[in-house]
Design a protein around this motif. Structure first.
Motif, PDB file in Angstrom:
ATOM      1  N   UNK A  47       0.769  -0.910  -0.187  1.00  0.00           N
ATOM      2  CA  UNK A  47       0.190  -0.007   0.123  1.00  0.00           C
ATOM      3  C   UNK A  47       0.669   1.361  -0.386  1.00  0.00           C
ATOM      4  N   UNK A  48       1.624   1.414   0.493  1.00  0.00           N
ATOM      5  CA  UNK A  48       2.710   2.155   0.748  1.00  0.00           C
ATOM      6  C   UNK A  48       3.463   2.261  -0.339  1.00  0.00           C
ATOM      7  N   UNK A  49       4.174   1.412  -0.980  1.00  0.00           N
ATOM      8  CA  UNK A  49       4.491   1.385  -2.379  1.00  0.00           C
ATOM      9  C   UNK A  49       3.448   1.891  -3.665  1.00  0.00           C
ATOM     10  N   UNK A  50       2.607   2.043  -3.745  1.00  0.00           N
ATOM     11  CA  UNK A  50       1.541   2.394  -4.552  1.00  0.00           C
ATOM     12  C   UNK A  50       1.159   4.441  -4.369  1.00  0.00           C
ATOM     13  N   UNK A  51       0.853   4.070  -2.542  1.00  0.00           N
ATOM     14  CA  UNK A  51       0.663   5.494  -2.615  1.00  0.00           C
ATOM     15  C   UNK A  51       1.987   6.380  -3.134  1.00  0.00           C
ATOM     16  N   UNK A  52       3.164   5.895  -3.205  1.00  0.00           N
ATOM     17  CA  UNK A  52       4.118   6.861  -3.771  1.00  0.00           C
ATOM     18  C   UNK A  52       4.254   6.330  -5.293  1.00  0.00           C
ATOM     19  N   UNK A  53       3.825   5.532  -5.687  1.00  0.00           N
ATOM     20  CA  UNK A  53       3.953   5.126  -7.604  1.00  0.00           C
ATOM     21  C   UNK A  53       2.645   6.491  -7.173  1.00  0.00           C
ATOM     22  N   UNK A  54       1.637   6.942  -7.391  1.00  0.00           N
ATOM     23  CA  UNK A  54       0.776   7.415  -7.835  1.00  0.00           C
ATOM     24  C   UNK A  54       1.631   9.288  -7.926  1.00  0.00           C
ATOM     25  N   UNK A  55       1.964   9.363  -6.066  1.00  0.00           N
ATOM     26  CA  UNK A  55       2.222  10.821  -5.986  1.00  0.00           C
ATOM     27  C   UNK A  55       3.712  10.320  -7.209  1.00  0.00           C
ATOM     28  N   UNK A  56       4.092   9.898  -7.371  1.00  0.00           N
ATOM     29  CA  UNK A  56       5.709   9.702  -9.197  1.00  0.00           C
ATOM     30  C   UNK A  56       4.421  10.381 -10.018  1.00  0.00           C
ATOM     31  N   UNK A  57       3.789   9.333  -9.818  1.00  0.00           N
ATOM     32  CA  UNK A  57       2.893   9.175 -11.706  1.00  0.00           C
ATOM     33  C   UNK A  57       2.725  10.611 -11.920  1.00  0.00           C
ATOM     34  N   UNK A  58       1.894  11.507 -10.492  1.00  0.00           N
ATOM     35  CA  UNK A  58       1.285  12.403 -10.510  1.00  0.00           C
ATOM     36  C   UNK A  58       2.382  13.572 -11.187  1.00  0.00           C
ATOM     37  N   UNK A  59       3.379  13.404 -10.018  1.00  0.00           N
ATOM     38  CA  UNK A  59       4.791  14.451 -10.324  1.00  0.00           C
ATOM     39  C   UNK A  59       5.156  14.822 -12.234  1.00  0.00           C
ATOM     40  N   UNK A  60       5.191  12.936 -12.809  1.00  0.00           N
ATOM     41  CA  UNK A  60       5.846  13.046 -13.815  1.00  0.00           C
ATOM     42  C   UNK A  60       4.634  13.309 -14.899  1.00  0.00           C
ATOM     43  N   UNK A  61       4.106  13.501 -15.252  1.00  0.00           N
ATOM     44  CA  UNK A  61       2.781  13.666 -15.127  1.00  0.00           C
ATOM     45  C   UNK A  61       3.157  15.196 -15.742  1.00  0.00           C
ATOM     46  N   UNK A  62       2.889  16.052 -14.731  1.00  0.00           N
ATOM     47  CA  UNK A  62       4.052  17.205 -14.990  1.00  0.00           C
ATOM     48  C   UNK A  62       4.954  17.813 -15.489  1.00  0.00           C
ATOM     49  N   UNK A  63       5.789  16.913 -15.112  1.00  0.00           N
ATOM     50  CA  UNK A  63       7.311  16.923 -16.074  1.00  0.00           C
ATOM     51  C   UNK A  63       7.621  17.286 -17.340  1.00  0.00           C
ATOM     52  N   UNK A  64       5.966  16.008 -17.578  1.00  0.00           N
ATOM     53  CA  UNK A  64       5.092  15.773 -19.061  1.00  0.00           C
ATOM     54  C   UNK A  64       5.430  16.298 -19.984  1.00  0.00           C
ATOM     55  N   UNK A  65       4.642  17.231 -19.628  1.00  0.00           N
ATOM     56  CA  UNK A  65       3.560  18.786 -20.029  1.00  0.00           C
ATOM     57  C   UNK A  65       4.126  19.318 -19.620  1.00  0.00           C
ATOM     58  N   UNK A  66       4.706  20.006 -18.904  1.00  0.00           N
ATOM     59  CA  UNK A  66       5.823  21.105 -18.704  1.00  0.00           C
ATOM     60  C   UNK A  66       6.884  20.582 -19.949  1.00  0.00           C
ATOM     61  N   UNK A  67       7.263  19.917 -19.793  1.00  0.00           N
ATOM     62  CA  UNK A  67       8.800  20.157 -20.989  1.00  0.00           C
ATOM     63  C   UNK A  67       7.774  19.926 -22.907  1.00  0.00           C
ATOM     64  N   UNK A  68       7.400  19.424 -23.188  1.00  0.00           N
ATOM     65  CA  UNK A  68       6.293  19.635 -23.971  1.00  0.00           C
ATOM     66  C   UNK A  68       5.883  20.432 -24.352  1.00  0.00           C
ATOM     67  N   UNK A  69       5.645  21.102 -22.929  1.00  0.00           N
ATOM     68  CA  UNK A  69       4.467  23.370 -23.607  1.00  0.00           C
ATOM     69  C   UNK A  69       5.359  24.060 -23.319  1.00  0.00           C
ATOM     70  N   UNK A  70       7.098  23.845 -22.709  1.00  0.00           N
ATOM     71  CA  UNK A  70       7.955  24.454 -22.861  1.00  0.00           C
ATOM     72  C   UNK A  70       8.934  24.711 -23.760  1.00  0.00           C
TER      73      UNK A  70
END
Length: 621
Positions: free
Chosen positions: A101-124
């Motif tokens: 469960x701890x690993x799953x929560x961390x993965x969700x946080x990490x994926x949310x971060x990577x989505x943000x990074x992916x969007x920023x790189x494409x946009x910028x």
């Protein structure tokens, strides 16, 4: 809680290069030691929570990949290791559910971060990643091999790190970052979220590019209702837009998509298919033009232009839209080619019908050029510039029946051993139809000599057009030679009928002895025949300078020298000066000659009741 999807392609994994490596055999027999699992989760939690935008204001306004490349690589590595631990925990029933469960929560946080990074790189990086920049930097051939996904995640990170240290430009850096994030998200079961971000940004760029190029989705009824002038402008715009779309817009996006999603064929194809939907209505427009009922003279050339554009870019079309998911664009382009070729054949048939149906009985003054000849040759000369394309289109067109041809008309024998090219047959046939129509129109002249001059003038115009255009290469020298002979034949017939009586009025031997009566009769016949010929031929027209000079020289050789000798020998034979003035109406000093004034064949100039034929001082017998 989000359902987790694990990448089954990873048979083994490595958390560190020392004691924390685990073989595939150990995974299948026993869980990893709890200390190793806890250490891995804790290490991942440290870097992931640091960049949790909801837990840190700093993380909310800072880009991980722009702030610290080394930390970004560590983040990716930690996520990959976390995914491996989750796979391990799920595969064993006696695993600690709290750790999972701890690993799953961390993965969700990490994926949310990577989505943000992916969007920023494409946009910028819109400028550096616009299709034109991508297409000029890369080729699809190299992109797949350069980003082949045969290595492990650690190998990929080391490769990226090496390229960073080598000082890659902004474009290459952005591609590397996007690929790292995409690979990580896909492997962690978040492919859908990654694709949605990519599609939303890249599709807007492609749609904007299509809009700026003036490409719009039109219905067949809209195209049919357009005035030709408006439709013509849209066709010209389409020709430019198609070239840019295929060589820059779609080509660049194809390369970018291949590079970012190099690890998954299915994802990159479905992603590109969604982004490039605009290609379908790009290639719908030519088909709509081909089907429109409007058929002005210029339409054939616009249709050929569109066919040429698609044909020239066909290899690119097949390459860019090669997959099943993008086959609709490829098939639409192919369908447009078929419709355009059908339109070309139909318009050529219409052109032939236009010639055959010309019912004008108006006689062209002086045997000059008919408007049908000028129009038809202008059309055929332009048509010859599309020789290669026409060869492809006409090759499958059934030939005309041989019985419909009155004589051989090709530059090479039309035999089974050496068949003439289809395009040569068609062009020669169209010219033959024109010449047959002109032959019919020549019969409207009451003066038969002018009918022959009319044919000579018009065939000479046809020949001039053939010699100075690509028609020469289509019809050949033998075809030209045959029709040159026809011009000479018609010119000779004109000369015989228009000036024959003048030639016949002079004796065969102009210096032979004559009685006074014979000389007077000979001068009288010459004066009458010459005046009659002048009155009839003074308005004759010979526009072509070459033909004009040939006729002038030919008539001059038969008339000038003979009359000069006859005049000088027998002027005194007719009697004294007062008698001579009644019979000798043309002086020997001013020799009969031909002159063209403003393209009119002038045989004489009547002044004070007498004829004086103006001498061309450059004339050489």
């Amino acid at each position: 809680m989000k359902r987790l999807c694990f990448n089954p392609r990873t048979p083994s994994f490595s958390i560190s290069r020392q004691s924390m490596s685990v073989s595939s055999s150990s995974v299948s027999t026993a869980p990893r030691p709890t200390s190793v699992i806890e250490t891995t989760i804790d290490a991942a939690a440290t870097i992931i929570m640091k960049w949790d935008a909801e837990a840190s204001a700093y993380a909310g306004v800072t880009s991980l990949f722009y702030e610290s490349k080394s930390e970004a690589l560590l983040f990716i590595k930690s996520v990959n290791q976390l995914q491996e631990i989750m796979h391990l925990l799920v595969s064993h029933q006696d695993s600690d559910p709290e750790k999972l469960a701890q690993a799953q929560r961390l993965m969700q946080i990490a994926m949310k971060r990577l989505q943000k990074e992916f969007y920023q790189i494409l946009s910028m990086n819109r400028t550096d990643l616009d299709p034109e920049s991508v297409s000029t930097r890369s080729s699809r051939t190299t992109s797949t091999s350069d980003f082949d996904d045969d290595g492990s995640p650690d190998d990929e990170i080391r490769t990226v790190g090496d390229s960073i240290s080598d000082g890659e430009d902004v474009y290459s850096m952005a591609i590397s970052d996007l690929k790292l994030i995409a690979d990580c998200m896909i492997a962690s079961g978040y492919a859908k979220e990654c694709i949605q971000i990519y599609k939303s940004i890249r599709k807007s760029i492609i749609d904007e590019g299509i809009y700026k190029l003036g490409i719009e989705k039109l219905s067949s009824s809209q195209v049919n209702k357009m005035e030709w002038e408006i439709l013509d402008l849209k066709i010209k715009n389409w020709l430019q837009a198609e070239k840019i779309s295929m060589r820059t817009l779609f080509s660049g996006e194809r390369i970018l998509c291949d590079q970012v999603f190099a690890s998954s064929d299915s994802i990159r194809e479905s992603c590109f298919a969604e982004i490039s939907k605009g290609g379908t209505f790009l290639f719908e427009f030519p088909e709509q033009v081909a089907k429109t009922k409007k058929s002005p003279a210029e339409k054939l050339f616009r249709v050929l232009d569109m066919y040429t554009a698609i044909s020239d870019d066909w290899q690119e079309i097949e390459t860019i839209f090669a997959s099943q998911s993008t086959s609709a664009v490829r098939l639409q382009a192919l369908n447009s080619l078929v419709r355009l070729s059908e339109s070309v054949l139909s318009l050529l048939t219409d052109f032939e019908s236009t010639i055959q149906n010309n019912s004008s009985k108006a006689v062209i003054p002086g045997g000059g050029l008919h408007r049908l000849t000028i129009y038809s040759m202008n059309y055929l000369i332009l048509l010859a510039d599309y020789g290669n394309i026409l060869t492809d289109i006409i090759s499958d067109w059934p030939p005309q029946a041989r019985t419909s041809l009155p004589e051989p008309f090709l530059h090479s024998p039309d035999s089974d051993d050496s068949p003439a090219p289809a395009i040569s047959v068609r062009i020669a046939w169209l010219i033959l139809v024109l010449l047959c129509k002109l032959d019919g129109k020549s019969k409207y002249y009451k003066d038969v000599s002018l009918s022959y001059l009319f044919l000579a003038n018009n065939i000479q115009h046809v020949l001039a057009g053939v010699r100075t255009s690509n028609l020469l290469y289509i019809l050949g020298e033998e075809w030209i030679a045959k029709h040159e002979a026809k011009v000479k034949q018609f010119a000779a017939n004109y000369e015989r009928l228009a000036w024959g009586k003048v030639f016949d009025s002079l004796p065969e031997n102009p210096t032979a002895p004559m009685t006074c009566g014979e000389a007077r009769e000979c001068f009288r016949k010459f004066n009458i025949s010459f005046e009659d010929a002048y009155l009839k031929q003074s308005s004759s027209v010979v526009p072509d300078p070459k033909l004009r000079n040939e006729i002038k020289v030919s008539i001059g050789k038969k008339l000038v020298a003979v009359y000069r000798e006859f005049h000088d020998t027998h002027k005194s034979t007719v009697g004294d000066e007062s008698s001579a003035s009644s019979f000798v109406r043309f002086s020997s000093e001013v020799v009969v000659h031909l002159r063209l004034l403003q393209h009119r064949l002038v045989i004489g100039d009547k002044t004070v009741g007498r004829f004086y034929v103006i001498v061309d001082p450059t004339f050489v017998m």
